[in-house]
Design a protein around this motif. Structure first.
Motif, mmCIF file in Angstrom:
data_model
loop_
_atom_site.group_PDB
_atom_site.id
_atom_site.type_symbol
_atom_site.label_atom_id
_atom_site.label_comp_id
_atom_site.label_asym_id
_atom_site.label_seq_id
_atom_site.Cartn_x
_atom_site.Cartn_y
_atom_site.Cartn_z
ATOM 1 N N VAL A 152 0.835 -1.212 0.000
ATOM 2 C CA VAL A 152 0.000 0.000 0.000
ATOM 3 C C VAL A 152 0.865 1.255 0.000
ATOM 4 N N TYR A 153 1.995 1.178 0.709
ATOM 5 C CA TYR A 153 2.903 2.326 0.825
ATOM 6 C C TYR A 153 4.298 1.901 0.356
ATOM 7 N N PRO A 154 4.481 1.753 -0.950
ATOM 8 C CA PRO A 154 5.781 1.301 -1.473
ATOM 9 C C PRO A 154 6.862 2.364 -1.302
ATOM 10 N N GLY A 155 8.090 1.896 -1.295
ATOM 11 C CA GLY A 155 9.220 2.821 -1.234
ATOM 12 C C GLY A 155 9.853 2.950 0.138
ATOM 13 N N TYR A 156 9.181 2.482 1.173
ATOM 14 C CA TYR A 156 9.709 2.612 2.534
ATOM 15 C C TYR A 156 10.419 1.346 3.020
ATOM 16 N N GLY A 157 10.260 0.249 2.301
ATOM 17 C CA GLY A 157 10.917 -0.996 2.691
ATOM 18 C C GLY A 157 10.300 -1.680 3.884
ATOM 19 N N LEU A 158 8.993 -1.498 4.090
ATOM 20 C CA LEU A 158 8.343 -2.004 5.290
ATOM 21 C C LEU A 158 8.426 -3.519 5.416
ATOM 22 N N SER A 159 8.409 -4.226 4.302
ATOM 23 C CA SER A 159 8.439 -5.689 4.372
ATOM 24 C C SER A 159 9.781 -6.212 4.869
ATOM 25 N N SER A 160 10.833 -5.413 4.720
ATOM 26 C CA SER A 160 12.155 -5.871 5.154
ATOM 27 C C SER A 160 12.469 -5.472 6.586
#
Length: 213
Positions: A152-160
């Protein structure tokens, strides 16, 4: 040293995940384990691999007498502060159990206000199996959510990094700004919004938090 539990009592273990990240909810879990259905390999979720946590997640849910995953949202964190929001989420987890425990053991050095006896246990996620189980449920639930929010909020690297203050996350905040899931009460987010300059203490806390990912 493993915590000695009183015989004949239903004891719930409680733990939280997500006090340190710059975004997303703080997630808690409460678990009452069944002594007749033991679960091998329970440990502090941070000491387990992601694959092992995912394996244990459904086993805990299936074998436990009762379990509940609860949360406090970003808005509550910003309104109450992270400590009080965490206590609120812990209350919700315990009160959400389908079976009321006789006693509650909470990882850490303090407990939320509860209608039954409770006790904090330092490093409880490594000493009390029920707390370890709670830490696993909370960790898996929050990590999954951060992976969904990454879409939903790409570019922040939340999954990593799962929302922690890693150099990549801080750089993304500086370049992209804060989203609605970022905690405005946290100094790095306020700085990204141009509302605050980081102090030396804030920078030290950021360095420590980045090591917890």
């Amino acid at each position: 040293m493993e915590w000695v539990l009183p015989e004949g009592q239903l004891v719930a273990g409680v733990d939280e995940v997500g006090r340190g990240p710059l975004c997303g909810a703080v997630v808690t879990a409460a678990v009452i384990l069944d002594p007749l259905r033991p679960i091998e390999g329970l440990n502090d979720s941070k000491k387990l691999t992601e694959a092992r946590r995912e394996e244990l997640f459904p086993i805990i849910q299936e074998r436990a007498i009762a379990w509940c995953i609860a949360r406090a949202e970003v808005e509550e964190i910003d309104q109450l502060n992270i400590l009080h929001a965490t206590m609120l989420a812990m209350q919700r987890a315990v009160l959400g159990l389908s079976v009321q425990p006789d006693r509650v053991l909470v990882d850490g050095n303090r407990c939320p206000v509860l209608p039954m006896p409770s006790e904090p246990v330092i490093k409880g996620d490594a000493r009390v199996p029920a707390i370890a189980a709670a830490s696993i449920l909370a960790k898996v639930a929050r990590d999954r959510e951060m992976c969904e929010l990454d879409l939903v909020y790409p570019g922040y690297g939340l999954s990593s990094h799962k929302g922690y203050a890693t150099p990549f996350h801080l750089q993304a905040l500086a370049e992209l700004g804060a989203t609605v899931i970022h905690r405005r009460s946290f100094a790095p987010v306020r700085q990204a919004l141009g509302l605050e300059v980081l102090s030396e203490q804030d920078e030290e806390q950021l360095e420590t938090a980045s090591l917890l990912v």
